[in-house]
Design a protein around this motif. Structure first.
Motif, short mmCIF file in Angstrom:
data_model
loop_
_atom_site.label_atom_id
_atom_site.label_comp_id
_atom_site.label_asym_id
_atom_site.label_seq_id
_atom_site.Cartn_x
_atom_site.Cartn_y
_atom_site.Cartn_z
N GLN A 188 29.42 6.25 -68.26
CA GLN A 188 30.20 5.27 -68.84
C GLN A 188 31.66 5.37 -68.28
O GLN A 188 32.30 6.33 -68.04
N GLY A 189 32.11 4.00 -68.28
CA GLY A 189 33.31 4.05 -67.64
C GLY A 189 33.26 4.00 -66.01
O GLY A 189 34.23 3.95 -65.14
N HIS A 190 32.17 3.66 -65.44
CA HIS A 190 31.76 3.89 -64.02
C HIS A 190 32.70 2.77 -63.34
O HIS A 190 32.82 2.89 -62.25
N GLU A 191 33.31 1.73 -64.00
CA GLU A 191 33.71 0.55 -63.31
C GLU A 191 35.20 1.27 -62.74
O GLU A 191 35.76 0.67 -61.84
N SER A 192 35.68 2.53 -63.30
CA SER A 192 37.00 3.15 -62.63
C SER A 192 36.78 3.86 -61.57
O SER A 192 37.89 4.47 -61.14
N ILE A 193 35.52 4.16 -61.13
CA ILE A 193 35.07 4.87 -60.05
C ILE A 193 35.79 4.09 -58.76
O ILE A 193 35.37 2.93 -58.63
N PRO A 194 36.73 5.04 -57.89
CA PRO A 194 37.11 4.08 -56.83
C PRO A 194 36.31 4.17 -55.74
O PRO A 194 36.60 3.48 -54.83
N GLY A 195 35.16 4.65 -55.81
CA GLY A 195 34.41 4.89 -54.36
C GLY A 195 33.97 6.45 -54.20
O GLY A 195 34.14 7.13 -55.20
N LEU A 196 33.17 6.55 -53.12
CA LEU A 196 32.58 7.89 -52.95
C LEU A 196 33.97 8.77 -52.79
O LEU A 196 34.99 8.58 -52.42
N THR A 197 33.71 10.02 -53.30
CA THR A 197 34.81 11.00 -53.17
C THR A 197 34.57 11.94 -51.78
O THR A 197 33.73 12.38 -51.59
N TRP A 198 35.74 11.78 -51.18
CA TRP A 198 35.76 12.66 -49.71
C TRP A 198 36.82 13.79 -49.80
O TRP A 198 37.95 13.39 -50.37
N PRO A 199 36.50 14.76 -49.21
CA PRO A 199 37.55 15.73 -49.42
C PRO A 199 38.50 15.60 -48.52
O PRO A 199 38.40 15.09 -47.48
N THR A 200 39.73 16.59 -48.77
CA THR A 200 40.77 16.48 -47.71
C THR A 200 40.68 17.74 -46.88
O THR A 200 41.12 17.77 -45.81
N THR A 201 39.86 18.73 -47.51
CA THR A 201 39.64 20.01 -46.78
C THR A 201 38.05 20.56 -46.94
O THR A 201 37.76 20.33 -47.86
N THR A 202 37.77 21.13 -45.78
CA THR A 202 36.42 21.64 -45.63
C THR A 202 36.47 22.85 -45.01
O THR A 202 37.40 23.09 -44.28
N PHE A 203 35.35 23.62 -45.07
CA PHE A 203 35.22 24.89 -44.67
C PHE A 203 33.70 25.23 -44.49
O PHE A 203 32.78 24.37 -45.13
N ASN A 204 33.43 26.18 -43.62
CA ASN A 204 31.88 26.73 -43.50
C ASN A 204 31.55 27.82 -44.45
O ASN A 204 30.81 27.77 -45.43
N LYS A 205 32.09 29.21 -44.07
CA LYS A 205 31.89 30.24 -44.72
C LYS A 205 32.34 30.68 -46.08
O LYS A 205 32.10 30.97 -47.17
N ARG A 206 33.96 30.57 -45.76
CA ARG A 206 34.76 31.13 -46.83
C ARG A 206 35.96 30.65 -46.44
O ARG A 206 36.55 30.45 -45.44
N MET A 207 37.06 30.42 -47.68
CA MET A 207 38.32 30.21 -47.52
C MET A 207 39.07 30.74 -48.73
O MET A 207 38.51 30.85 -49.75
N SER A 208 40.32 31.13 -48.60
CA SER A 208 41.22 31.43 -50.02
C SER A 208 42.45 30.46 -50.14
O SER A 208 42.79 29.84 -49.29
N VAL A 209 42.33 30.02 -51.63
CA VAL A 209 43.41 29.20 -51.75
C VAL A 209 44.43 29.91 -52.51
O VAL A 209 43.73 30.71 -53.67
N TYR A 210 45.50 30.01 -52.44
CA TYR A 210 46.51 30.61 -53.50
C TYR A 210 47.04 29.38 -54.30
O TYR A 210 48.05 28.61 -53.95
N LEU A 211 47.24 29.90 -55.64
CA LEU A 211 47.84 28.97 -56.61
C LEU A 211 48.96 30.30 -56.98
O LEU A 211 48.94 30.75 -57.96
N GLY A 212 50.21 30.08 -56.36
CA GLY A 212 51.31 31.18 -56.39
C GLY A 212 50.52 32.73 -55.76
O GLY A 212 50.01 32.55 -54.96
N LYS A 213 50.59 33.52 -56.70
CA LYS A 213 49.97 34.73 -56.26
C LYS A 213 48.55 34.71 -56.66
O LYS A 213 47.75 35.82 -56.31
N ARG A 214 47.98 34.12 -57.55
CA ARG A 214 46.61 33.84 -57.82
C ARG A 214 45.81 33.67 -56.81
O ARG A 214 45.82 32.32 -56.27
N ARG A 215 44.82 34.31 -56.20
CA ARG A 215 43.96 33.91 -55.18
C ARG A 215 42.69 33.30 -55.72
O ARG A 215 42.04 34.01 -56.37
N VAL A 216 42.14 32.36 -55.11
CA VAL A 216 40.75 32.09 -55.36
C VAL A 216 39.98 31.93 -54.24
O VAL A 216 40.45 31.28 -53.12
N ASP A 217 38.90 32.57 -54.05
CA ASP A 217 38.00 32.67 -52.94
C ASP A 217 36.91 31.70 -52.91
O ASP A 217 35.97 31.97 -53.79
#
Length: 316
Positions: A126-155
């Motif tokens: 419902q509301g599919h009319e607002s989908i702008p198209g396929l979703t494409w990533p800005t960043t990709t990785f293969n096995k592992r990457m870490s993202v830091y939200l300040g000091k909080r790390r997400v693996d």
């Protein structure tokens, strides 16, 4: 009488829950609908899986705003399926992250998957009319990457093939919590139509080795406490094996897809028949299990036309 196709009869709104699974970590769940995870860092917010449309994603944003006014900086997509990714534009995030394999699957089959899932889940689109198209990533990785939200790390990690070839999990070490996408479900049927049955239990055991205190699964309630976590891991593995083994035995002796369907129903109906989206998933699951038993390693692309043909042969 033939069953209504997939989830076309499921038009009732689901009760939404927003459960804290660790400090500043939340699971947005809705009675077996696709879940979304929320990770609040020191300076911004990460979303795990985006929902199917911007309209549904805005319901997640509303819950996020009930607990923080920090900006949403990252959207992490655990795999490529349309019901997980097409709402991403609603969050206004500067970074959209997928595995490299998941991005390749958007290239290969993203539009076909969108068309297929649109026919299967009318309520979720419902509301599919607002989908702008396929979703494409800005960043990709293969096995592992870490993202830091300040000091909080997400693996972010690819632990193995399971629900798709490109599945990833998100692990927040300071609270020992994992967001697994559809690798793990809780009292909801696993969708295996694009899955890898041989690998899936091994990937679950890789998750188990982290000994987490909580999991936000792909569907179903948040899993808080090691007892609930391990029960869900066991149950998901049982679902995958109980689907694959009867179908494989039929396929390997030269039996038909319909015979495999009957064998899987006999095994799975008593254990899982009351699970969310069970009847929806079963024909897709049996078809993929039958193919994998015959060494079709890459799942065949589901199209809206193939969906209906298969459904009529098995659920008709």
């Amino acid at each position: 009488m033939a069953k209504a196709f997939a989830s076309t009869n499921d038009m009732e709104d689901k009760k939404i829950s927003f459960t804290e699974v660790g400090r500043d970590l939340y699971a947005f769940t809705a009675e077996g609908d696709p879940n979304t995870g929320v990770i609040i860092g020191d300076d911004s917010v990460m979303i795990i899986d985006a929902q199917a449309t911007p309209r549904l994603a805005n319901m997640v944003v509303e819950k996020v705003r009930s607990v923080t006014d920090k900006p949403i900086s990252h959207v992490v997509l655990t795999h490529y399926h349309a019901v997980r990714v097409l709402g991403a534009s609603a969050y206004g995030a500067s970074q959209v992250i997928m595995s490299e394999k998941a991005r390749s699957m958007v290239v290969e089959r993203g539009q076909e998957d969108w068309d297929s899932e649109f026919g299967r889940f009318p309520r979720l689109f419902q509301g599919h009319e607002s989908i702008p198209g396929l979703t494409w990533p800005t960043t990709t990785f293969n096995k592992r990457m870490s993202v830091y939200l300040g000091k909080r790390r997400v693996d972010l990690m690819h632990l193995g093939r399971a629900h798709t070839a490109g599945d990833i999990v998100a692990y927040v070490g300071d609270e020992n919590v994992m967001f697994t996408g559809d690798i793990v479900e809780y009292h909801s049927a696993c969708y295996c139509g694009d899955g890898h049955f041989h690998d899936w239990p091994k990937t679950i055991e890789a998750i188990r080795s982290w000994d987490v205190d909580a999991i936000a699964p792909g569907r179903g309630d948040a899993l808080v406490g090691k007892e609930m976590v391990n029960a869900a891991l066991d149950n998901t593995s049982d679902f995958v094996r109980s689907t694959y083994l009867p179908a494989a035995r039929v396929a390997l002796r030269g039996g038909s897809l319909k015979e495999a369907w009957d064998a899987v129903r006999a095994e799975c109906d008593p254990k899982f028949g009351d699970y969310a989206i069970y009847e929806h998933c079963l024909p897709f699951n049996v078809s993929r299990a039958y193919d994998e038993a015959l060494d079709v390693d890459t799942p065949r692309i589901w199209t809206a036309e193939r969906d209906l043909d298969m459904w009529n042969k098995l659920q008709g």
